[in-house]
Design a protein around this motif. Structure first.
Motif, PDB file in Angstrom:
ATOM      1  N   VAL A  84      -3.127 -62.405  12.303  1.00 21.33           N
ATOM      2  CA  VAL A  84      -3.779 -60.912  12.080  1.00 21.33           C
ATOM      3  C   VAL A  84      -5.169 -61.189  12.776  1.00 21.33           C
ATOM      4  CG1 VAL A  84      -4.773 -59.791  10.328  1.00 21.33           C
ATOM      5  CG2 VAL A  84      -2.319 -60.551   9.869  1.00 21.33           C
ATOM      6  N   ARG A  85      -6.076 -62.219  12.569  1.00 20.21           N
ATOM      7  CA  ARG A  85      -7.286 -62.407  13.126  1.00 20.21           C
ATOM      8  C   ARG A  85      -7.169 -62.407  14.577  1.00 20.21           C
ATOM      9  NH1 ARG A  85      -7.116 -66.770   9.525  1.00 20.21           N
ATOM     10  NH2 ARG A  85      -7.544 -68.160  11.251  1.00 20.21           N
ATOM     11  N   ARG A  86      -6.149 -62.823  15.249  1.00 16.17           N
ATOM     12  CA  ARG A  86      -6.066 -62.566  16.757  1.00 16.17           C
ATOM     13  C   ARG A  86      -6.082 -61.235  17.125  1.00 16.17           C
ATOM     14  NH1 ARG A  86      -2.229 -67.401  17.384  1.00 16.17           N
ATOM     15  NH2 ARG A  86      -0.612 -65.977  17.529  1.00 16.17           N
ATOM     16  N   GLN A  87      -5.497 -60.423  16.360  1.00 19.94           N
ATOM     17  CA  GLN A  87      -5.194 -59.136  16.627  1.00 19.94           C
ATOM     18  C   GLN A  87      -6.505 -58.372  16.365  1.00 19.94           C
ATOM     19  OE1 GLN A  87      -2.709 -57.466  18.130  1.00 19.94           O
ATOM     20  NE2 GLN A  87      -4.085 -55.716  18.420  1.00 19.94           N
ATOM     21  N   CYS A  88      -7.387 -58.948  15.264  1.00 20.82           N
ATOM     22  CA  CYS A  88      -8.561 -58.360  14.989  1.00 20.82           C
ATOM     23  C   CYS A  88      -9.375 -58.493  16.235  1.00 20.82           C
ATOM     24  CB  CYS A  88      -9.269 -59.043  13.916  1.00 20.82           C
ATOM     25  SG  CYS A  88      -8.491 -58.652  12.398  1.00 20.82           S
ATOM     26  N   ALA A  89      -9.511 -59.669  16.956  1.00 17.49           N
ATOM     27  CA  ALA A  89     -10.345 -59.814  18.178  1.00 17.49           C
ATOM     28  C   ALA A  89     -10.107 -59.083  19.120  1.00 17.49           C
ATOM     29  CB  ALA A  89     -10.080 -61.335  18.485  1.00 17.49           C
ATOM     30  N   LEU A  90      -8.532 -58.757  19.506  1.00 13.67           N
ATOM     31  CA  LEU A  90      -7.990 -57.973  20.533  1.00 13.67           C
ATOM     32  C   LEU A  90      -8.537 -56.589  20.436  1.00 13.67           C
ATOM     33  CD1 LEU A  90      -4.512 -59.514  20.996  1.00 13.67           C
ATOM     34  CD2 LEU A  90      -6.301 -59.723  22.726  1.00 13.67           C
ATOM     35  N   SER A  91      -8.699 -56.222  18.992  1.00 16.88           N
ATOM     36  CA  SER A  91      -9.015 -54.789  18.605  1.00 16.88           C
ATOM     37  C   SER A  91     -10.366 -54.490  18.986  1.00 16.88           C
ATOM     38  CB  SER A  91      -8.698 -54.530  17.459  1.00 16.88           C
ATOM     39  OG  SER A  91      -7.359 -54.667  16.743  1.00 16.88           O
ATOM     40  N   LEU A  92     -11.080 -55.470  19.256  1.00 17.70           N
ATOM     41  CA  LEU A  92     -12.467 -55.096  19.468  1.00 17.70           C
ATOM     42  C   LEU A  92     -12.899 -55.033  21.051  1.00 17.70           C
ATOM     43  CD1 LEU A  92     -14.159 -57.591  16.819  1.00 17.70           C
ATOM     44  CD2 LEU A  92     -14.113 -55.087  16.526  1.00 17.70           C
ATOM     45  N   ARG A  93     -11.838 -55.184  21.798  1.00 15.06           N
ATOM     46  CA  ARG A  93     -12.047 -54.952  23.122  1.00 15.06           C
ATOM     47  C   ARG A  93     -12.453 -53.653  23.522  1.00 15.06           C
ATOM     48  NH1 ARG A  93      -7.233 -55.448  27.855  1.00 15.06           N
ATOM     49  NH2 ARG A  93      -8.726 -55.576  29.806  1.00 15.06           N
ATOM     50  N   GLY A  94     -13.686 -54.042  24.488  1.00 10.42           N
ATOM     51  CA  GLY A  94     -14.154 -52.705  25.042  1.00 10.42           C
ATOM     52  C   GLY A  94     -15.223 -51.746  24.093  1.00 10.42           C
ATOM     53  N   ILE A  95     -15.399 -52.493  22.845  1.00  8.20           N
ATOM     54  CA  ILE A  95     -16.341 -51.691  21.754  1.00  8.20           C
ATOM     55  C   ILE A  95     -17.628 -52.234  22.071  1.00  8.20           C
ATOM     56  CG2 ILE A  95     -16.473 -51.013  19.347  1.00  8.20           C
ATOM     57  CD1 ILE A  95     -13.648 -51.241  18.791  1.00  8.20           C
ATOM     58  N   ASP A  96     -18.668 -51.629  22.611  1.00  6.54           N
ATOM     59  CA  ASP A  96     -19.943 -52.127  22.919  1.00  6.54           C
ATOM     60  C   ASP A  96     -21.000 -51.733  21.866  1.00  6.54           C
ATOM     61  OD1 ASP A  96     -21.976 -53.566  23.768  1.00  6.54           O
ATOM     62  OD2 ASP A  96     -22.151 -52.202  25.765  1.00  6.54           O
ATOM     63  N   SER A  97     -20.837 -52.393  20.579  1.00  4.82           N
ATOM     64  CA  SER A  97     -21.924 -51.996  19.690  1.00  4.82           C
ATOM     65  C   SER A  97     -22.164 -53.192  19.064  1.00  4.82           C
ATOM     66  CB  SER A  97     -21.219 -51.096  18.656  1.00  4.82           C
ATOM     67  OG  SER A  97     -19.948 -51.620  17.953  1.00  4.82           O
ATOM     68  N   GLU A  98     -23.339 -53.155  18.049  1.00  4.34           N
ATOM     69  CA  GLU A  98     -23.764 -54.317  17.392  1.00  4.34           C
ATOM     70  C   GLU A  98     -22.808 -54.751  16.172  1.00  4.34           C
ATOM     71  OE1 GLU A  98     -27.682 -55.867  14.711  1.00  4.34           O
ATOM     72  OE2 GLU A  98     -27.644 -53.871  15.857  1.00  4.34           O
ATOM     73  N   PRO A  99     -22.233 -53.652  15.287  1.00  2.69           N
ATOM     74  CA  PRO A  99     -21.293 -54.073  14.328  1.00  2.69           C
ATOM     75  C   PRO A  99     -19.984 -54.854  15.108  1.00  2.69           C
ATOM     76  CG  PRO A  99     -22.091 -51.751  14.105  1.00  2.69           C
ATOM     77  CD  PRO A  99     -22.819 -52.283  15.499  1.00  2.69           C
ATOM     78  N   ALA A 100     -19.712 -54.231  16.174  1.00  2.00           N
ATOM     79  CA  ALA A 100     -18.356 -55.066  16.776  1.00  2.00           C
ATOM     80  C   ALA A 100     -18.898 -56.380  17.409  1.00  2.00           C
ATOM     81  CB  ALA A 100     -17.904 -54.149  17.940  1.00  2.00           C
ATOM     82  N   ALA A 101     -19.587 -56.611  17.726  1.00  2.00           N
ATOM     83  CA  ALA A 101     -20.289 -57.836  18.199  1.00  2.00           C
ATOM     84  C   ALA A 101     -20.470 -58.955  17.025  1.00  2.00           C
ATOM     85  CB  ALA A 101     -21.669 -57.717  19.102  1.00  2.00           C
ATOM     86  N   LYS A 102     -20.941 -58.393  16.136  1.00  2.00           N
ATOM     87  CA  LYS A 102     -20.992 -59.317  14.761  1.00  2.00           C
ATOM     88  C   LYS A 102     -19.830 -59.685  14.108  1.00  2.00           C
ATOM     89  CE  LYS A 102     -25.728 -57.971  13.397  1.00  2.00           C
ATOM     90  NZ  LYS A 102     -26.579 -57.324  12.439  1.00  2.00           N
ATOM     91  N   LEU A 103     -18.811 -58.785  14.218  1.00  2.00           N
ATOM     92  CA  LEU A 103     -17.420 -58.935  13.848  1.00  2.00           C
ATOM     93  C   LEU A 103     -16.670 -60.126  14.851  1.00  2.00           C
ATOM     94  CD1 LEU A 103     -16.335 -55.462  12.921  1.00  2.00           C
ATOM     95  CD2 LEU A 103     -16.570 -57.332  11.374  1.00  2.00           C
ATOM     96  N   TRP A 104     -17.044 -59.902  16.082  1.00  2.00           N
ATOM     97  CA  TRP A 104     -16.493 -60.918  17.083  1.00  2.00           C
ATOM     98  C   TRP A 104     -16.952 -62.210  16.593  1.00  2.00           C
ATOM     99  CZ3 TRP A 104     -18.268 -64.238  20.566  1.00  2.00           C
ATOM    100  CH2 TRP A 104     -17.214 -64.663  21.675  1.00  2.00           C
ATOM    101  N   ALA A 105     -18.412 -62.243  16.451  1.00  2.00           N
ATOM    102  CA  ALA A 105     -19.000 -63.639  16.341  1.00  2.00           C
ATOM    103  C   ALA A 105     -18.329 -64.263  15.078  1.00  2.00           C
ATOM    104  CB  ALA A 105     -20.728 -63.480  16.067  1.00  2.00           C
TER     105      ALA A 105
END
Length: 204
Positions: A84-105
């Motif tokens: 599930v967490r892998r899919q979370c990471a994949l779901s953030l692809r192409g989203i260039d925003s601060e919230p997305a970057a923090k989630l990725w981190a």
């Protein structure tokens, strides 16, 4: 046929969604979420389901339907399933925003160095906003970056910011000689002045 019926089929599909067979539930979910004005309702239901496969299906469906994955990933950050967490990471692809970057981190900080597919999902998820993701990860882990998982993140990252840490890893006497070639090859995936400057520092 059920898809064409729209909301008239919602009750019948709802029975399938509440059944025990995961495959039938997933099929019902795809149809339910495509009923006008029902997408968010049923994606939310899937994200909160007890079955990891359905949570993954919910994330993928959200992308198909154009829903914002950021709130969904936020809910799943501490999910016990690595898939599930892998899919979370994949779901953030192409989203260039601060919230997305923090989630990725936060997802990257959970990498232990033992799951190559998790690492690759992180790499794919960071595409298009590598610098923002890497910067957020550094802020998340601080001085504790130099772990097996952290070195993996540095190795996989395409951000120029990773170059300094690659140099640090290669100059670290604790880095096994057998691993040095791997980190040197990581430079092949970088280009430009930052790479040149990093290589000069490496061989100073």
């Amino acid at each position: 046929v059920l898809h064409d019926m729209g909301e008239k089929a919602e009750a019948a599909l709802g029975e399938l969604w509440n059944a025990g067979d995961v495959r039938l539930r997933a099929r019902a979910l795809h149809l339910l979420a495509r009923i006008p004005d029902r997408a968010q309702k049923y994606v939310d239901a899937a994200i909160g389901d007890g079955d990891a496969d359905l949570r993954i299906t919910g994330l993928r469906l959200a992308l198909e339907l154009g829903l914002d994955p950021v709130p969904l990933v936020t809910r799943l950050l501490a999910d016990p399933s690595a898939q599930v967490r892998r899919q979370c990471a994949l779901s953030l692809r192409g989203i260039d925003s601060e919230p997305a970057a923090k989630l990725w981190a936060k997802l990257a900080a959970k990498h232990t160095g033992e799951d190559r597919w998790y690492l690759e999902a992180l790499g794919i998820g960071a595409q298009g906003h590598e610098d923002a993701c890497f910067s957020a990860w550094r802020a998340e882990v601080g001085d504790g970056w130099n772990t097996a998982g952290g070195r993996d993140i540095v190795w996989r990252s395409r951000s120029d910011q990773a170059l300094d840490l690659l140099v640090a890893i290669l100059k670290d006497e604790k880095t096994p000689e057998a691993e040095q070639a791997r980190y040197l090859r990581a430079f092949d995936f970088h280009s430009g002045p930052a790479k040149t400057a990093a290589l000069k520092r490496l061989f100073d």
